[in-house]
Design an enzyme around this catalytic site. Structure first.
Site, PDB file in Angstrom:
ATOM      1  N   TYR A 337      12.324  -6.978  14.864  1.00 42.65           N
ATOM      2  CA  TYR A 337      13.152  -7.123  13.560  1.00 42.65           C
ATOM      3  C   TYR A 337      12.401  -5.705  12.698  1.00 42.65           C
ATOM      4  CZ  TYR A 337      13.963 -12.013  13.509  1.00 42.65           C
ATOM      5  OH  TYR A 337      14.456 -13.107  13.917  1.00 42.65           O
ATOM      6  N   PHE A 340      14.531  -2.645  13.714  1.00 43.72           N
ATOM      7  CA  PHE A 340      15.953  -2.692  13.314  1.00 43.72           C
ATOM      8  C   PHE A 340      16.068  -2.609  11.502  1.00 43.72           C
ATOM      9  CE2 PHE A 340      17.312  -5.399  17.134  1.00 43.72           C
ATOM     10  CZ  PHE A 340      17.683  -4.090  17.781  1.00 43.72           C
ATOM     11  N   LYS A 346      22.710   1.217   8.191  1.00 45.66           N
ATOM     12  CA  LYS A 346      23.390  -0.039   8.574  1.00 45.66           C
ATOM     13  C   LYS A 346      23.433  -0.705   7.324  1.00 45.66           C
ATOM     14  CE  LYS A 346      21.397  -3.181  10.967  1.00 45.66           C
ATOM     15  NZ  LYS A 346      20.665  -3.975  12.091  1.00 45.66           N
ATOM     16  N   ASP A 433      20.047 -23.533  13.127  1.00 47.66           N
ATOM     17  CA  ASP A 433      21.182 -22.725  13.960  1.00 47.66           C
ATOM     18  C   ASP A 433      22.434 -22.966  13.234  1.00 47.66           C
ATOM     19  OD1 ASP A 433      23.146 -22.096  15.792  1.00 47.66           O
ATOM     20  OD2 ASP A 433      21.691 -22.432  17.330  1.00 47.66           O
ATOM     21  N   MET A 434      23.115 -21.862  12.884  1.00 46.48           N
ATOM     22  CA  MET A 434      24.359 -21.861  12.056  1.00 46.48           C
ATOM     23  C   MET A 434      25.561 -22.779  12.899  1.00 46.48           C
ATOM     24  SD  MET A 434      26.148 -18.104  12.448  1.00 46.48           S
ATOM     25  CE  MET A 434      24.436 -17.120  12.612  1.00 46.48           C
ATOM     26  N   GLU A 449      25.183 -10.122  10.662  1.00 44.66           N
ATOM     27  CA  GLU A 449      24.937  -9.007  11.650  1.00 44.66           C
ATOM     28  C   GLU A 449      24.566  -9.516  13.061  1.00 44.66           C
ATOM     29  OE1 GLU A 449      23.958  -6.919  14.107  1.00 44.66           O
ATOM     30  OE2 GLU A 449      22.318  -6.360  13.042  1.00 44.66           O
ATOM     31  N   GLU A 458      26.439 -10.390  22.000  1.00 45.51           N
ATOM     32  CA  GLU A 458      25.315 -11.144  21.573  1.00 45.51           C
ATOM     33  C   GLU A 458      25.901 -12.312  21.103  1.00 45.51           C
ATOM     34  OE1 GLU A 458      22.209  -8.967  19.385  1.00 45.51           O
ATOM     35  OE2 GLU A 458      22.109  -7.590  20.948  1.00 45.51           O
TER      36      GLU A 458
END
Lengths: 649, 649
Positions: A337, A340, A346, A433-434, A449, A458
């Site tokens: 994390y 990134f 980004k 979890d979506m 993202e 991914e």
């Protein structure tokens, strides 16, 4: 003495410069130049008397057991032999001659010289160029040496020659393209990792596309002949612009320069004396006769642009294979994390996209009354939440944010961040979890993202299919679409690293890699596109694409070791984000390239296009890619049923 | 009911004959023909309604979970399904269509049909021909099935088509040579052993060379259309001479015939009634409408020449890989001696050669006074001693024989043989390795049989170098020379057997094998020659040969899986012995062919010759071969340093 220092890049092999010598040269003296300022780091030295022929020895019956070596191993110290000498195998040898005696003499001598070089602990030997267009017997003998126990590096000398296709007479038996010779030799030797190339740079150069192929090959040295140098206004040697560009390429690819030949530039005496580095050294002998060439090469080295910080940071990752992340199956670690989140570029792009979406969604007159529901799905430790809130502030829109994250460890950080920033009234954290969340209301904007180096790899499509349930019918997804791209590569080093595992599975796996020693053989082409939201009824995330790549006609033939994969994402309208080389977002470092290998490298010619097929396949608990080459020669289909590589749902 | 019986050859798959049916045919009734005399052994039957399309089902939303299968699995018994039915996959499927809906329907249907066929325990399914020249997506889908758990055999239907090169338009996108389609498909499927070919035989046939390629491929069935049949004088179907020859080839290669199409020959009623096999069966329905075609195929089967006894004996060895003997390192067993001693033809040739040598060595006038010293080196259990003594008797020459043998077990037998035959005064037995024997006198004639399938591969040169010490300067060696030969082959079955070991070593090993299902792509060419005695001073048993093979121009492209190796030996003057196909000694069975595999099969075209390099390498304790292909595309050099295969000294 090295060519120079380049900020932080002190492990580059190419800062060492060598010189080619003749048999009988005074090696100790040559190496003593080392202590002076302008001096070569290593010498390319013949190890055996060039007049020696085993068959003559036998005829003379004179002491045939004692080969007439150059001298004793005591001439230099063991560390000098191993650090400062590259053995030069006798250039007369010709293992593919029609003359059987010469062929046998050549084989005997080659093996004796390699044995002697091994005894001296020389690290590398330079093999003379194959004499004709045929090299099978030479390759057989070299392969026997390589497959033996020796660890010696062998550099095959190859002249940098390629005639234009226009002037090429296919029936003639002369050398049109020296790359073909190298390619045959290395295929016969099975891509052995101890076999490399030493390029002979001549005064005329092939086209840039043709030269480019070599940066994907295992080139260790470039031998520049003194007669390839021009003369500058002050009488000093210099190189043409095209040569300079090539040398810079060599420096960038850790290819060592070797100067060869007799000095052909007569330097004005005054200039020599006044040279700054001569003032402090009064020893007349300290300047090597080829010193001015070395100085020029050093000048080119030193005037290179320093490496940007990010490039320096990534030096250790060059051409190193990594397994792609599986953020859906595995929970990312704090360090990941951290890395990134540092990618400012980004988040700037995301913020720009969110701003535009907010302005489109709510007209100015409703800005103070309309609460926009924005959901960050895959919120991680909050950077997209922050970007969303900053966008709201920038545009004066009111937001209600849901931050959905499946990794319970990241959720801990999210909670503390919300407190720390005082976002309690705006941000709701959902630890779920979506794909399975039962949302209390529907969203205007979905921000995610979930992109890998290859876009969908991914499983962004599968995740957003799940999240789409709680997006309003006219809601906005950021990103709104993404497309993957591939491009055929020559990548010798990577191929050998994959091969070293000695199984099929590693050749059917995609790797994340910072590509460096590669040749990009044709422009990249789009593969798979996903668009969000997608309200069509018969949607599927399976994809199939057939691609045809054509190399520029002046490239010549080349070998394809696999494919570089990239993505480009449209976040919202004209705001995009991606790593596809021609449109790449600058200063962004979250994604390296993805690499899809080929089990057997494929040779292609400019007149026969490379036809490639890529599939994205979906099973009940995994997603995988299959790929193959269909033309010019079909390969096996790689990774059938995802047997070697897959991404877990 | 089988086509017929052929002496001893009752395991040949090709005695079964099938018939292709339409969807909805009355399968139980069709199979009940089985009890009648002229009947098919199996049916090629569609398993699913040809009007079914998954996309239409979904649109209708009608019972989309229940595919409209042909019927229940209860139509036939389980053993009928598995022994008498080949499933025919819907011929409309087209996985490489530009139409995405058709492509997806095709993939869904193909997988459903294979699943249904697996449920029925059908042993094989017939896959329809690829529709265009591109087949990558079809191959990907089939490969997924093959790489899965199913054991089902898949027969890809390929029309037997090849247009002449003359009329070939390279730029056109039509099918010139259906072999190319098969080749692409099987390369994409990685030479999977469950994937085979069913050839559609049409009324016109390609050239014999082009047809010959298929005998090296995995062809399981040949589907002959009724309109390919001619009509004989009595109105019955028959085939052209070329078709007959092809069908005989199919019979010889265990390829099953399937009759397809509507009856196009109207048989005279009288003839039908009078047919012998109809007399005993009064049931009118017993004659299948295509019965007359089947009868003709049965007639062709029955009129084949019976297999010679030796061929029948060797049936079990066809295409079976064996390791070559190492008679120098290992002692042969009694059974091996027994087998070789039965090879009468070999000893007849030796006796002829020895006769000629004896007559040359001693003129008639000295016949009674001159004692010729003849040494049999490698005497084994004595057959060459016997041949020598018989030659002496035949020519009236006097012999003194030394029988040198290193295997102490064989020496036991030799001693008893000498006693049994009363040879005590003529034959001296020496239990010693010929390379180390200290002979009491020198020989006039040295007789040996140390030849392997590849001539020198059992180290005859090295052994005879040792024995030459005790041959008189003008003495005679029988054999006086021998030469090895190679020839490129298509050999799918052998390739798959080598591949099944899943390592490189087995691809770098030579095998002794009785070649059968192979295609010989070009005439054989000589490789290495050894001559005895050899009194030159700088002799070496190392050899190197470069060979170029050119296929006949009407063959089309072909795949090379490796090389057949043979030898021919000159025993003495015009008496030779060998297995090279064009000069082979008839009725000799001591040697099968040797086979050198290629790690990656190589595709060749008639216009680009195959360049092959072979080496015989000698080390201090072993001899080995290395080989490679240099053109059209270089292969790795096989067996470097003898790492995978060698013969011990």
């Amino acid at each position: 003495m090295v060519l120079g220092e380049r900020g932080g890049w002190d492990k580059n092999e190419s800062r060492y410069c060598g010189v080619e010598t003749e048999y009988g040269a005074d090696m100790p003296n040559l190496l003593s130049f080392n202590i002076s300022s302008a001096s070569f780091d290593f010498i390319l030295a013949p190890l055996m008397d060039p007049t020696y022929r085993p068959s003559l020895m036998e005829e003379n019956k004179a002491a045939s057991c004692v080969p007439p070596f150059a001298g004793s191993d005591l001439v230099l110290s063991p560390s000098q032999w191993s650090s400062h000498v590259v053995g030069k195998i006798s250039s007369w040898i010709d293992l593919d001659s029609e003359d059987e005696t010469l062929r046998k003499d050549s084989e005997t001598t080659l093996k004796q010289e390699i044995a002697w070089a091994t005894h001296l602990s020389v690290q590398a030997c330079l093999l003379p160029s194959p004499k004709g267009t045929s090299c099978a017997n030479y390759a057989r003998c070299v392969n026997q040496i390589l497959q033996g126990t020796s660890n010696i590096q062998l550099w095959l000398r190859i002249p940098l020659v390629k005639t234009d296709d226009d002037s090429m007479d296919l029936s003639a038996d002369h050398l049109d393209d020296s790359w073909e010779l190298w390619n045959s030799f290395r295929l016969l030797c099975e891509h052995h990792s101890q076999l490399s190339v030493a390029l002979d740079v001549l005064s005329s150069l092939p086209s840039a596309n043709s030269l480019g192929r070599w940066f994907g090959e295992s080139v260790r040295a470039a031998i520049i002949h003194t007669d390839s140098f021009l003369t500058n206004a002050r009488g000093y040697p210099c190189l043409s612009k095209r040569h300079q560009k090539l040398i810079n390429g060599f420096f960038n690819h850790s290819i060592q320069i070797v100067i060869s030949g007799k000095p052909v530039h007569k330097l004005p005496k005054a200039c020599m004396d006044s040279a700054a580095n001569q003032v402090i050294n009064n020893n007349k002998n300290a300047q090597h006769p080829l010193g001015s060439y070395l100085e020029y090469v050093g000048y080119l080295y030193q005037k290179m642009d320093p490496l940007p910080e990010q490039e320096r940071f990534e030096l250790g990752y060059r051409d190193v294979l990594q397994s792609p992340l599986q953020p859906l199956m595995d929970n990312l670690e704090a360090q990941t994390y951290e890395t990134f989140e540092k990618d400012t570029m980004k988040y700037i792009q995301y913020q720009r996209a969110i701003c535009k979406a907010l302005l489109d969604r709510v007209p100015d007159e409703e800005a103070s009354t309309f609460d926009i529901v924005l959901m960050v799905v895959g919120a991680g430790r909050g950077p997209l939440v922050r970007a969303s809130l900053q966008a709201a502030e920038e545009t004066g829109r009111k937001l209600k944010v849901y931050a959905v994250e499946k990794n319970p460890n990241a959720v801990v950080t999210l909670h503390s961040l919300v407190k720390l920033e005082g976002w309690e009234n705006v941000v709701t954290i959902v630890s779920c979890d979506m794909r399975h969340w039962d949302a209390p209301e529907k969203a205007d904007i979905l921000v995610s993202e979930l992109l890998g180096s290859f876009g969908d790899n991914e499983l962004s499509p599968e995740c957003l299919d799940g999240a789409q349930r709680f997006l309003k019918q006219d809601g906005i997804s950021i990103p709104s679409s993404y497309t993957s791209f591939i491009q055929p590569l020559t990548a010798s080093k990577i191929h050998n690293d994959v091969k070293s595992h000695k199984d099929v599975a590693h050749f059917e796996t995609a790797y994340v890699v910072k590509l460096h020693n590669v040749a990009r053989l044709a422009p990249s082409q789009p593969v798979f596109t996903f668009t969000h939201p997608d309200h069509s009824t018969m949607k599927s995330n399976q994809r199939y694409k057939k691609l045809k790549f054509k190399m520029p006609s002046d490239t010549g033939s080349a070998i394809v070791h696999g494919f570089a994969g990239y993505f480009d994402a449209t976040l919202y309208k004209d705001v995009h984000l991606g790593i596809e080389p021609s449109t790449t977002t600058p200063n962004m470092f979250s994604w390296f390239t993805i690499f899809f290998p080929l089990r057997t490298p494929i040779c292609i010619r400019p007149d026969s296009p490379l036809e490639v097929h890529f599939w994205r396949c979906c099973g009940s608990n995994k997603v995988w890619y299959e790929w193959c080459v269909a033309s010019p020669c079909p390969s096996p289909i790689h990774n059938s049923n995802g047997r070697s590589y897959w991404v877990g749902l």
